[in-house]
Design an enzyme around this catalytic site. Structure first.
Site, short mmCIF file in Angstrom:
data_model
loop_
_atom_site.label_atom_id
_atom_site.label_comp_id
_atom_site.label_asym_id
_atom_site.label_seq_id
_atom_site.Cartn_x
_atom_site.Cartn_y
_atom_site.Cartn_z
N CYS A 118 -7.12 0.68 1.68
CA CYS A 118 -7.66 2.16 1.64
C CYS A 118 -7.91 3.19 0.48
O CYS A 118 -8.57 3.88 0.69
CB CYS A 118 -7.56 2.52 3.16
N ASN A 123 -12.28 -2.78 -0.59
CA ASN A 123 -11.25 -3.11 0.08
C ASN A 123 -11.83 -3.68 1.08
O ASN A 123 -12.10 -5.07 1.06
CB ASN A 123 -10.14 -1.81 0.35
N GLU A 124 -12.18 -2.85 2.13
CA GLU A 124 -12.52 -2.77 3.14
C GLU A 124 -14.31 -3.34 4.14
O GLU A 124 -14.62 -2.76 4.98
CB GLU A 124 -11.89 -3.65 4.67
N GLU A 138 1.40 -1.09 -0.03
CA GLU A 138 -0.06 -0.02 0.25
C GLU A 138 1.19 1.36 0.11
O GLU A 138 1.97 1.51 0.72
CB GLU A 138 -0.83 -0.09 1.48
#
Length: 661
Positions: A248, A379-380, A49
């Site tokens: 994120c 992503n989440e 990331e």
């Protein structure tokens, strides 16, 4: 006060067990003849990331910050030391940003006005300085338009922290029109905090853009490529996959600033710079100079995956901005552009040269497809909105690319309402691969080594996509890569490996951090402008990745898996390629332990090897001063009969490797 008393009792109990409870020997049995399941080649991989200056200022070897003057403040990173401002004049000269009408990506350039011939200067500060090494070569490039030939020469220099020149070259700008110029120069000393000084000879106006500087010695000697020492650490792990461009960072604080892969490919000059979301995410770690140039874009991610032998695993926006921020949603009826991005990405990675996106990949220098097998949707994210959008993506992707495995998400936590809802709904949809995330205490990792023992073997496969033990759970800014975190993760990873029927991929997160520009800790790899090193967590990950084997074997104590009994954890595999039995053992106790491993059912050679990763202090960690304080040692091991007798040091991770006849 009550909590303190309880804590003291618990700690006292732990100390008592650590000191007195492990005198007995532990006998383990490994059934060498029976394969439980095949271990996926993707089992242990990497999660990248763009956080902690991991891309610009890190893996991407560009040394000039704000090279195209596209930051929100166009001259951020640039100093004008000899400009004396007054209400009447700029005595020596001035540099000002100029807007370009009609250009949507490279919207600014810098116009430099030199009022006299005394050497007007601009200086770039780099990413917390520039790391230069004695006798190393550096390649400079820039675009310039020299109005009426006013400027006779541009002098480019490295200067050290005391402003002493430690390397120099020059360019003669020969055209009124925009033209690229290149030069190479050599550093005369090693300096971690160098800067780039640009001085002009002449009087008049010159326009500048894309002022860029790279070391000549990049990974695989690619021009304007990646930082060699960092990639080497990744390569050395032999990772099964590379997940990118992050977590994120994919979502964005709003949909407008989500990661859009199409803006990260093509000519580097045409990739639009934008603010990195981690620039403002944490009030205690503001980084106003954190932007994304996208010089490290999706083409480079695919290329890096190929370089290090990893399967590429891109994650794309599902039309939901980060739910910790705005939570902005693209209406389901307006998801077509998001879905098309996913379909076009598969074509970019795998399409023939005759397809539109396959042609772009070819034009960028890679005619051969990248063999993409996975794609992540979101992503989440969590809740009904995510499930609704996932269904739309899944239908569209499978209709056109039925062989692509889709990664879905279970939210940001390993339990709770959002997790339970996601798992329930994704199982109904026969989801292929569900991404689980956990940032928890070392104790949680030790206590959850059996997490997947009862997962449905016929249900969705699991991707443990982000995990890391947090040393002080409440205050991430002071988390450390200490040894307790690392060996606790190792204990948990034996559980991942033992459940390879269910767990197909896993990766520590975040991957890396700049010593002077991080937002999140702990991190697997630390670097500054000159050096990079692996944390204790890195060596745990590397040990498992290099020794993942091909076939899962049973290892038990009294018929049960070892998941913390007597503070011991274990997993075992066979590697049919190297013809080895590999046993991993983790001792989380404060004392050494005697273990006997009975290797039943196969003829083994007497000689093998044993790899030990240990440190006596829970708080020990690797540092720039002592980068290999916690690192593996390997020695020869002699097997007598079918039983391996082992002494496991306190707080240790052990890998035993025995050759089969």
């Amino acid at each position: 006060m009550k909590n303190n008393i309880i804590t003291k009792i618990i700690i006292g109990g732990l100390l008592f067990n650590g000191l007195y409870g492990f005198a007995q020997k532990t006998n383990l049995e490994v059934d060498v003849t029976k394969t439980i399941t095949k271990i996926q080649p993707t089992m242990f991989g990497l999660f990248f990331e763009d956080i902690n200056f991991a891309a610009d200022g890190g893996l991407y070897a560009e040394m000039v910050k704000n090279r195209s003057f596209e930051f929100d403040k166009p001259l951020m990173g640039w100093e004008q030391p000899n400009t004396k401002r007054s209400s009447l004049n700029m005595q020596s000269g001035t540099a000002v940003p100029i807007k370009v009408s009609g250009n949507k990506t490279n919207t600014n350039f810098c116009r430099v006005l030199i009022n006299d011939d005394k050497g007007y200067t601009i200086i770039n500060e780099g990413f917390r300085g520039m790391g230069v090494k004695k006798d190393a070569k550096y390649n400079l490039s820039l675009k310039a338009a020299n109005h009426d030939g006013a400027i006779k020469k541009i002098i480019i220099q490295f200067i050290d922290k005391d402003k002493k020149v430690i390397g120099e070259t020059s360019i003669v700008p020969a055209s009124n029109e925009w033209k690229y110029y290149t030069a190479q120069f050599t550093a005369t000393q090693t300096e971690a905090k160098a800067k780039l000084k640009i001085t002009f000879e002449g009087t008049g106006t010159i326009d500048l853009d894309m002022i860029s500087l790279f070391p000549e010695d990049t990974w695989m000697n690619r021009k304007n490529g990646l930082r060699k020492d960092i990639v080497q650490l990744l390569y050395d792990m032999k990772p099964g996959f590379l997940r990118f461009p992050g977590g994120c960072i994919v979502e964005g604080r709003t949909l407008a600033d989500r990661y859009q892969w199409k803006k990260s490919v093509g000519n580097v000059e045409d990739r639009r710079t934008m603010m990195n979301r981690w620039n403002v995410e944490f009030s205690n770690k503001q980084t106003p100079d954190y932007f994304q140039s996208f010089g490290l874009g999706f083409y480079e991610y695919f290329q890096l995956s190929e370089d290090i032998g990893a399967s590429p695993l891109p994650i794309l926006s599902c039309g939901m901005a980060c739910q910790y921020n705005t939570g902005e949603l693209a209406p389901v009826e307006e998801l077509d552009p998001y879905i098309q991005d996913a379909l076009d990405l598969i074509e970019f990675a795998n399409g023939a040269e005759t397809t539109a996106w396959g042609k772009l990949r070819t034009d960028m220098g890679h005619p051969k497809p990248f063999n993409l097998k996975f794609i992540g949707v979101g992503n989440e994210q969590w809740g009904p909105d995510y499930i609704e959008r996932y269904k739309v993506f899944e239908k569209a992707i499978k209709a056109k690319y039925p062989n692509i495995t889709i990664v879905s998400g279970s939210g940001p936590s390993p339990d709770g309402e959002h997790f339970d809802f996601a798992m329930q709904e994704l199982k109904k949809l026969d989801a292929e691969l569900i991404d689980e995330h956990y940032y928890k205490s070392p104790q949680w990792f030790r206590e959850n080594a059996a997490r997947y023992d009862k997962y449905d073997r016929k249900g969705p496969k699991i991707f443990a996509g982000e995990y890391a033990a947090q040393s002080p759970a409440a205050d991430k800014s002071s988390n450390r890569n200490n040894w307790e975190c690392a060996f606790s993760e190792a204990a948990f990873m034996t559980g991942l490996e033992r459940n390879a029927e269910v767990v197909n991929l896993c990766s520590y997160a975040p991957l890396m951090a700049h010593e002077d520009a991080w937002q999140w800790t702990p991190d697997m790899i630390w670097f500054n402008n000159l050096e990079a090193f692996g944390s204790a967590n890195y060596y745990v990950q590397k040990l498992f990745s290099l020794n993942k084997g091909t076939d899962l074997l049973s290892i038990t104590k009294d018929g049960q898996p070892l998941t913390g009994q007597n503070s011991l954890y274990a997993s075992a595999v066979k590697d049919v390629n190297s013809k080895e039995i590999i046993v991993k053992l983790v001792n989380t106790a404060a004392t050494a332990q005697e273990v006997t491993v009975d290797l039943k059912g196969s003829k083994l050679l007497s000689k093998g090897s044993i790899i030990t990763l240990t440190s006596p202090n829970l708080q020990d960690e690797n540092t720039f001063a002592s980068p290999k304080k916690i690192s593996p040692t390997e020695s020869e091991y002699n097997l007598k009969g079918e039983k391996a007798q082992l002494n496991l040091p306190a707080y240790s991770v052990i890998v035993l490797k025995i050759k089969m006849k």
